[in-house]
Enzyme design. Structure first.
Site, PDB file in Angstrom:
ATOM      1  N   ASP A  70     -16.609 -10.680   2.462  1.00  0.00           N
ATOM      2  CA  ASP A  70     -16.347 -12.101   2.219  1.00  0.00           C
ATOM      3  C   ASP A  70     -17.064 -13.002   3.214  1.00  0.00           C
ATOM      4  O   ASP A  70     -17.633 -12.526   4.210  1.00  0.00           O
ATOM      5  CB  ASP A  70     -14.834 -12.381   2.238  1.00  0.00           C
ATOM      6  CG  ASP A  70     -14.130 -11.728   3.440  1.00  0.00           C
ATOM      7  OD1 ASP A  70     -14.809 -11.360   4.401  1.00  0.00           O
ATOM      8  OD2 ASP A  70     -12.896 -11.603   3.390  1.00  0.00           O
ATOM      9  N   ASN A 139      -0.369 -11.782   4.721  1.00  0.00           N
ATOM     10  CA  ASN A 139       0.195 -11.993   3.383  1.00  0.00           C
ATOM     11  C   ASN A 139      -0.231 -10.893   2.404  1.00  0.00           C
ATOM     12  O   ASN A 139      -0.026 -11.018   1.202  1.00  0.00           O
ATOM     13  CB  ASN A 139      -0.228 -13.374   2.846  1.00  0.00           C
ATOM     14  CG  ASN A 139      -1.736 -13.503   2.700  1.00  0.00           C
ATOM     15  OD1 ASN A 139      -2.472 -12.545   2.937  1.00  0.00           O
ATOM     16  ND2 ASN A 139      -2.211 -14.679   2.306  1.00  0.00           N
ATOM     17  N   HIS A 141      -3.366  -9.888   1.864  1.00  0.00           N
ATOM     18  CA  HIS A 141      -4.683 -10.025   1.238  1.00  0.00           C
ATOM     19  C   HIS A 141      -5.630  -8.930   1.725  1.00  0.00           C
ATOM     20  O   HIS A 141      -5.490  -8.406   2.824  1.00  0.00           O
ATOM     21  CB  HIS A 141      -5.272 -11.434   1.427  1.00  0.00           C
ATOM     22  CG  HIS A 141      -5.785 -11.761   2.788  1.00  0.00           C
ATOM     23  ND1 HIS A 141      -5.954 -13.057   3.227  1.00  0.00           N
ATOM     24  CD2 HIS A 141      -6.186 -10.987   3.822  1.00  0.00           C
ATOM     25  CE1 HIS A 141      -6.436 -13.051   4.451  1.00  0.00           C
ATOM     26  NE2 HIS A 141      -6.587 -11.803   4.840  1.00  0.00           N
ATOM     27  N   GLU A 146      -6.232 -13.512  -2.174  1.00  0.00           N
ATOM     28  CA  GLU A 146      -4.940 -14.020  -1.749  1.00  0.00           C
ATOM     29  C   GLU A 146      -3.863 -13.676  -2.787  1.00  0.00           C
ATOM     30  O   GLU A 146      -4.183 -13.388  -3.948  1.00  0.00           O
ATOM     31  CB  GLU A 146      -5.032 -15.550  -1.601  1.00  0.00           C
ATOM     32  CG  GLU A 146      -6.085 -16.021  -0.586  1.00  0.00           C
ATOM     33  CD  GLU A 146      -5.650 -15.847   0.863  1.00  0.00           C
ATOM     34  OE1 GLU A 146      -5.034 -14.816   1.199  1.00  0.00           O
ATOM     35  OE2 GLU A 146      -5.931 -16.741   1.674  1.00  0.00           O
TER      36      GLU A 146
HETATM   37  P1  PGA Z   1      -7.341  -9.518  11.259  1.00  0.00           P
HETATM   38  O1  PGA Z   1      -7.576  -9.978   9.780  1.00  0.00           O
HETATM   39  O2  PGA Z   1      -8.042  -8.207  11.420  1.00  0.00           O
HETATM   40  O3  PGA Z   1      -7.977 -10.603  12.086  1.00  0.00           O
HETATM   41  O4  PGA Z   1      -5.866  -9.412  11.459  1.00  0.00           O
HETATM   42  C1  PGA Z   1      -7.405  -9.073   8.742  1.00  0.00           C
HETATM   43  C2  PGA Z   1      -7.546  -9.777   7.421  1.00  0.00           C
HETATM   44  O5  PGA Z   1      -7.154 -10.944   7.328  1.00  0.00           O
HETATM   45  O6  PGA Z   1      -8.029  -9.137   6.475  1.00  0.00           O
END
Ligand code: PGA
Length: 253
Positions: A70, A139, A141, A146
């Site tokens: 992404d 959450n 994702h 999302e």
């Molecule tokens: P993080 O993010 O490794 O910074 O916790 C993970 C994500 O949002 O996929």
């Protein structure tokens, strides 16, 4: 969780080491493999370890191809919080990868929808993803897919939820600066990867990790779709496994 291989580690650094080992094995077995890569805090120790293996043991990335999950819409490749910048500074600048063999969604593309189609086509032209590295959001994702009423299919433009924008605010000066949209591979794209490596560390992720693998398969917890994938390896530290171990004492990693 019995369909998954789970590695329990003491801390994020050892999760990084084990995950790097799994990626290195893929690269050694198939030097021109297509790796699906991720950004965020979780993969940082993994890239650090892969860079160390490149420097110490000549782990060779010269033929490896990569596609990132992404990118934020509206940030240029040079923006310090763009995922382009993250990949260069954490990984690509320190290994012998050919940048022609790397792809990251272009959040500045004039025609974002056409760009998304081309991105999918590129993955197909390269023969599909051999190993997809994933972090997981608070959450649930994966990539920037999302929580929603349906599972998304292919690479697409998406609105970021307030929860995700707040979680990522730590990298920006203010919440206002956090982009509101992103390009992300879809759930369908991720599910076509031949192997998934989900890495999850820290107590904050304990609850969502439990819901992902022990809850219903539900697009409101996008990562729960991984229960349908045939080849998932989870690398998690003790903190991230806490809720699973509490609620499912029968489970052992
Ligand atoms: P993080 O993010 O490794 O910074 O916790 C993970 C994500 O949002 O996929």
């Amino acid at each position: 969780m019995s369909n998954f291989t789970v590695w329990k580690t003491a801390d994020p650094a050892s999760a990084g080491k084990i995950s790097a080992e799994i990626i290195a094995k893929t690269v050694i077995a198939k030097p021109d493999c297509l790796l699906g890569l991720a950004t965020g805090s979780t993969p940082v120790p993994i890239y650090k370890e892969l860079v160390a293996q490149h420097k110490k043991s000549n782990l060779d990335f010269s033929k490896v191809r990569t596609v990132n999950l992404d990118e934020y819409v509206g940030l240029s490749a040079e923006h310090p919080q763009s995922y382009h910048h993250f990949m260069m500074s954490n990984f690509f600048d320190h290994i012998n990868i050919d940048l022609q063999n790397t792809r990251i969604p272009d959040g500045m593309a004039a025609d974002l929808s056409a760009f998304c189609d081309q991105y999918e086509q590129q993955i197909t032209n390269w023969g599909g993803i051999d190993l997809q590295l994933l972090g997981i959001g608070l959450n649930g994702h994966i990539g920037f897919n999302e929580p929603a009423s349906v599972f998304t299919r292919r690479t697409h433009l998406t609105d970021l939820t307030e929860s995700t924008r707040k979680a990522n605010q730590r990298f920006f000066n203010s919440l206002d600066e956090v982009p509101r949209q992103a390009i992300t591979m879809g759930i369908g794209t991720i599910m076509t990867a031949r192997k998934i490596l989900l890495v999850c560390t820290g107590i904050k992720k304990a609850e969502i990790l439990e819901r992902t693998f022990f809850g219903p398969i539900d697009p409101m917890v996008p990562a729960s779709v991984l229960q349908f994938h045939q080849n998932v390896t989870v690398v998690a530290d003790e903190a991230a496994l806490k809720t699973i171990l509490q609620k499912h004492p029968e489970f052992s990693a």
